[in-house]
Design a protein around this motif. Sequence first.
Motif, PDB file in Angstrom:
ATOM      1  N   ASP A 171      -6.317  -4.579   8.348  1.00 22.65           N
ATOM      2  CA  ASP A 171      -5.883  -4.955   7.002  1.00 22.65           C
ATOM      3  C   ASP A 171      -6.752  -4.273   5.937  1.00 22.65           C
ATOM      4  O   ASP A 171      -7.405  -3.273   6.201  1.00 22.65           O
ATOM      5  N   ALA A 172      -6.792  -4.835   4.749  1.00 23.27           N
ATOM      6  CA  ALA A 172      -7.516  -4.245   3.623  1.00 23.27           C
ATOM      7  C   ALA A 172      -8.997  -4.598   3.599  1.00 23.27           C
ATOM      8  O   ALA A 172      -9.670  -4.363   2.598  1.00 23.27           O
ATOM      9  N   SER A 173      -9.534  -5.127   4.688  1.00 22.93           N
ATOM     10  CA  SER A 173     -10.950  -5.518   4.711  1.00 22.93           C
ATOM     11  C   SER A 173     -11.881  -4.359   4.373  1.00 22.93           C
ATOM     12  O   SER A 173     -12.867  -4.541   3.662  1.00 22.93           O
ATOM     13  N   ASP A 174     -11.588  -3.164   4.884  1.00 22.74           N
ATOM     14  CA  ASP A 174     -12.425  -2.005   4.569  1.00 22.74           C
ATOM     15  C   ASP A 174     -12.414  -1.720   3.072  1.00 22.74           C
ATOM     16  O   ASP A 174     -13.450  -1.469   2.472  1.00 22.74           O
ATOM     17  N   TYR A 175     -11.245  -1.754   2.488  1.00 20.97           N
ATOM     18  CA  TYR A 175     -11.122  -1.500   1.048  1.00 20.97           C
ATOM     19  C   TYR A 175     -11.904  -2.540   0.253  1.00 20.97           C
ATOM     20  O   TYR A 175     -12.665  -2.207  -0.651  1.00 20.97           O
ATOM     21  N   LEU A 176     -11.721  -3.805   0.615  1.00 22.85           N
ATOM     22  CA  LEU A 176     -12.389  -4.883  -0.113  1.00 22.85           C
ATOM     23  C   LEU A 176     -13.908  -4.830   0.055  1.00 22.85           C
ATOM     24  O   LEU A 176     -14.647  -5.251  -0.833  1.00 22.85           O
TER      25      LEU A 176
END
Length: 183
Positions: free
Chosen positions: A117-122
């Motif tokens: 999911d977007a965990s890296d982005y966040l």
Amino acid sequence: SRILAFGNAPFADDRDSSDNLVNMMREMTGADIVNCSISGSYLATQETQLDAEACPQDIFNFYWLCNIAAHNTAICSEYLKGLDILGDSAPPEAREVYDFLTTTDLADVDAVVVMYDASDYLAGHEMYNDSNATDVTQFTGNTEAGIEYLQYFFPHIRIIVLSPTYAFGLDENGDYISSDIQR
């Protein structure tokens, strides 16, 4: 068909629930899908080389899990070292995933499904490295490195990436623009 599912929250959350994505895919397809996702994991690593003492959370990312699935003994040793370092703070499924990957012959695997999911982005991890498409410290580089690794050693495995694009920003007109231009 035997399918391995790698990822983080979308596959790892509520692992034993009928609402878990992997369990729903298993139910809908009748395939033997093994959940190799790790809760709280990222695609991007902190370091280019696996060093469980310096960055124990790196042991859970896609590229290093692919190395474990291919029975890379050096990476397997680092993974176990990382589990010891993390102790009770390691994700509860971490040992089960390791045990499965080290006892499975990937020659018997038909497909790999990848969904992060977007965990890296966040978390503010970098997206890509123009000079190194397989830089494991980058969101896209780690994905590419894992795919290339599996394709090299197990060319028969079909790889399906369900992860969304890294992230988009919105410009002043409300149009989507690449997150490397605007966070």
